[in-house]
Scaffold this motif. Structure first.
Motif, PDB file in Angstrom:
ATOM      1  N   VAL A   1     -26.349 -24.442   1.625  1.00  0.00           N
ATOM      2  CA  VAL A   1     -26.388 -23.668   0.388  1.00  0.00           C
ATOM      3  C   VAL A   1     -24.962 -23.348  -0.076  1.00  0.00           C
ATOM      4  CG1 VAL A   1     -27.157 -21.508  -0.676  1.00  0.00           C
ATOM      5  CG2 VAL A   1     -28.668 -22.729   0.905  1.00  0.00           C
ATOM      6  N   VAL A   2     -24.071 -23.136   0.873  1.00  0.00           N
ATOM      7  CA  VAL A   2     -22.674 -22.867   0.538  1.00  0.00           C
ATOM      8  C   VAL A   2     -21.988 -24.203   0.289  1.00  0.00           C
ATOM      9  CG1 VAL A   2     -20.480 -21.950   1.380  1.00  0.00           C
ATOM     10  CG2 VAL A   2     -22.621 -20.725   1.853  1.00  0.00           C
ATOM     11  N   MET A   3     -21.494 -24.397  -0.946  1.00  0.00           N
ATOM     12  CA  MET A   3     -20.825 -25.666  -1.255  1.00  0.00           C
ATOM     13  C   MET A   3     -19.309 -25.556  -1.114  1.00  0.00           C
ATOM     14  SD  MET A   3     -21.155 -26.190  -5.354  1.00  0.00           S
ATOM     15  CE  MET A   3     -20.397 -25.090  -6.520  1.00  0.00           C
ATOM     16  N   LYS A   4     -18.806 -24.319  -1.111  1.00  0.00           N
ATOM     17  CA  LYS A   4     -17.381 -24.110  -0.907  1.00  0.00           C
ATOM     18  C   LYS A   4     -17.182 -22.760  -0.256  1.00  0.00           C
ATOM     19  CE  LYS A   4     -12.924 -24.145  -3.215  1.00  0.00           C
ATOM     20  NZ  LYS A   4     -12.215 -24.147  -4.482  1.00  0.00           N
ATOM     21  N   ARG A   5     -16.226 -22.719   0.675  1.00  0.00           N
ATOM     22  CA  ARG A   5     -15.957 -21.477   1.396  1.00  0.00           C
ATOM     23  C   ARG A   5     -14.449 -21.344   1.562  1.00  0.00           C
ATOM     24  NH1 ARG A   5     -17.289 -21.491   7.735  1.00  0.00           N
ATOM     25  NH2 ARG A   5     -15.492 -22.869   7.727  1.00  0.00           N
ATOM     26  N   SER A   6     -13.961 -20.131   1.406  1.00  0.00           N
ATOM     27  CA  SER A   6     -12.572 -19.851   1.746  1.00  0.00           C
ATOM     28  C   SER A   6     -12.537 -18.652   2.678  1.00  0.00           C
ATOM     29  CB  SER A   6     -11.725 -19.602   0.498  1.00  0.00           C
ATOM     30  OG  SER A   6     -12.150 -18.432  -0.160  1.00  0.00           O
ATOM     31  N   ILE A   7     -11.563 -18.662   3.557  1.00  0.00           N
ATOM     32  CA  ILE A   7     -11.379 -17.562   4.503  1.00  0.00           C
ATOM     33  C   ILE A   7      -9.928 -17.117   4.376  1.00  0.00           C
ATOM     34  CG2 ILE A   7     -11.423 -16.845   6.921  1.00  0.00           C
ATOM     35  CD1 ILE A   7     -13.504 -19.080   7.390  1.00  0.00           C
ATOM     36  N   THR A   8      -9.745 -15.826   4.093  1.00  0.00           N
ATOM     37  CA  THR A   8      -8.415 -15.288   3.873  1.00  0.00           C
ATOM     38  C   THR A   8      -8.230 -14.040   4.710  1.00  0.00           C
ATOM     39  OG1 THR A   8      -8.541 -16.063   1.582  1.00  0.00           O
ATOM     40  CG2 THR A   8      -6.802 -14.482   2.101  1.00  0.00           C
ATOM     41  N   GLU A   9      -7.123 -13.975   5.457  1.00  0.00           N
ATOM     42  CA  GLU A   9      -6.830 -12.758   6.200  1.00  0.00           C
ATOM     43  C   GLU A   9      -6.487 -11.653   5.214  1.00  0.00           C
ATOM     44  OE1 GLU A   9      -4.435 -11.210  10.135  1.00  0.00           O
ATOM     45  OE2 GLU A   9      -3.913 -13.152   9.287  1.00  0.00           O
ATOM     46  N   TRP A  10      -6.954 -10.455   5.503  1.00  0.00           N
ATOM     47  CA  TRP A  10      -6.807  -9.321   4.600  1.00  0.00           C
ATOM     48  C   TRP A  10      -6.193  -8.159   5.352  1.00  0.00           C
ATOM     49  CZ3 TRP A  10     -11.059  -5.335   3.588  1.00  0.00           C
ATOM     50  CH2 TRP A  10     -10.727  -4.517   2.496  1.00  0.00           C
ATOM     51  N   ASN A  11      -5.246  -7.482   4.722  1.00  0.00           N
ATOM     52  CA  ASN A  11      -4.607  -6.321   5.318  1.00  0.00           C
ATOM     53  C   ASN A  11      -4.867  -5.096   4.444  1.00  0.00           C
ATOM     54  OD1 ASN A  11      -2.983  -4.611   6.794  1.00  0.00           O
ATOM     55  ND2 ASN A  11      -1.109  -5.223   5.752  1.00  0.00           N
ATOM     56  N   PRO A  12      -5.985  -4.398   4.673  1.00  0.00           N
ATOM     57  CA  PRO A  12      -6.275  -3.213   3.871  1.00  0.00           C
ATOM     58  C   PRO A  12      -5.308  -2.084   4.238  1.00  0.00           C
ATOM     59  CG  PRO A  12      -7.916  -3.470   5.589  1.00  0.00           C
ATOM     60  CD  PRO A  12      -7.021  -4.658   5.664  1.00  0.00           C
ATOM     61  N   VAL A  13      -4.595  -1.573   3.259  1.00  0.00           N
ATOM     62  CA  VAL A  13      -3.617  -0.522   3.541  1.00  0.00           C
ATOM     63  C   VAL A  13      -4.100   0.863   3.133  1.00  0.00           C
ATOM     64  CG1 VAL A  13      -1.638  -2.073   3.444  1.00  0.00           C
ATOM     65  CG2 VAL A  13      -2.412  -0.952   1.363  1.00  0.00           C
ATOM     66  N   THR A  14      -5.193   0.894   2.396  1.00  0.00           N
ATOM     67  CA  THR A  14      -5.763   2.181   2.011  1.00  0.00           C
ATOM     68  C   THR A  14      -7.269   2.044   1.905  1.00  0.00           C
ATOM     69  OG1 THR A  14      -4.888   4.040   0.711  1.00  0.00           O
ATOM     70  CG2 THR A  14      -5.929   2.338  -0.495  1.00  0.00           C
ATOM     71  N   GLY A  15      -7.993   3.117   2.098  1.00  0.00           N
ATOM     72  CA  GLY A  15      -9.447   3.091   1.979  1.00  0.00           C
ATOM     73  C   GLY A  15     -10.150   3.004   3.316  1.00  0.00           C
ATOM     74  N   VAL A  16     -11.443   2.764   3.256  1.00  0.00           N
ATOM     75  CA  VAL A  16     -12.280   2.825   4.461  1.00  0.00           C
ATOM     76  C   VAL A  16     -11.964   1.746   5.478  1.00  0.00           C
ATOM     77  CG1 VAL A  16     -14.182   3.990   3.265  1.00  0.00           C
ATOM     78  CG2 VAL A  16     -14.165   1.502   3.414  1.00  0.00           C
ATOM     79  N   PHE A  17     -11.340   0.664   5.060  1.00  0.00           N
ATOM     80  CA  PHE A  17     -11.009  -0.409   5.997  1.00  0.00           C
ATOM     81  C   PHE A  17      -9.588  -0.317   6.532  1.00  0.00           C
ATOM     82  CE2 PHE A  17     -14.365  -2.267   3.319  1.00  0.00           C
ATOM     83  CZ  PHE A  17     -15.297  -2.542   4.302  1.00  0.00           C
ATOM     84  N   ALA A  18      -8.800   0.605   6.014  1.00  0.00           N
ATOM     85  CA  ALA A  18      -7.401   0.739   6.432  1.00  0.00           C
ATOM     86  C   ALA A  18      -7.333   1.123   7.909  1.00  0.00           C
ATOM     87  CB  ALA A  18      -6.684   1.768   5.571  1.00  0.00           C
ATOM     88  N   GLN A  19      -6.444   0.461   8.592  1.00  0.00           N
ATOM     89  CA  GLN A  19      -6.246   0.758  10.011  1.00  0.00           C
ATOM     90  C   GLN A  19      -5.074   1.717  10.155  1.00  0.00           C
ATOM     91  OE1 GLN A  19      -6.017  -2.896  12.200  1.00  0.00           O
ATOM     92  NE2 GLN A  19      -7.818  -3.719  11.224  1.00  0.00           N
ATOM     93  N   ALA A  20      -5.289   2.769  10.925  1.00  0.00           N
ATOM     94  CA  ALA A  20      -4.243   3.795  11.103  1.00  0.00           C
ATOM     95  C   ALA A  20      -3.077   3.270  11.903  1.00  0.00           C
ATOM     96  CB  ALA A  20      -4.839   5.020  11.781  1.00  0.00           C
TER      97      ALA A  20
END
Length: 95
Positions: A76-95
């Motif tokens: 079903v997925v005809m194209k996929r990209s994977i990107t590393e993400w560095n959340p610096v603020t918000g609920v995903f930000a790592q202290a």
């Protein structure tokens, strides 16, 4: 551990609705295991797109989670990209 954004573009010729129940069950398993942080469709996209936010040791591990996703397995997925993400603020930000 690092965050990765997995961006799916669905093949409009495939029946995503037929695969969606098992796909969502798989996502619930990933969430329960702590790897999946969030997932969902991008509204108003054509062709349909979806995003997954995962936390894994590296990009290869993120790709392995995606490779096992029924939407990928069933083509079903005809194209996929994977990107590393560095959340610096918000609920995903790592202290």
């Amino acid at each position: 551990m690092s965050f990765f954004i997995i961006d799916y573009i669905y093949d409009p010729a495939k029946d995503a609705d037929a695969v969606r129940p098992v796909h969502r069950a798989y996502l619930r398993e990933l969430y329960a295991a702590g790897s999946l942080k969030a997932a969902g469709p991008l509204l108003g996209t054509d062709p349909v797109r979806a995003l997954l936010i995962v936390e894994t040791p590296d990009e290869a591990a993120a790709a392995a989670l995606s490779d096992a996703d029924p939407m990928v397995v069933e083509g079903v997925v005809m194209k996929r990209s994977i990107t590393e993400w560095n959340p610096v603020t918000g609920v995903f930000a790592q202290a």
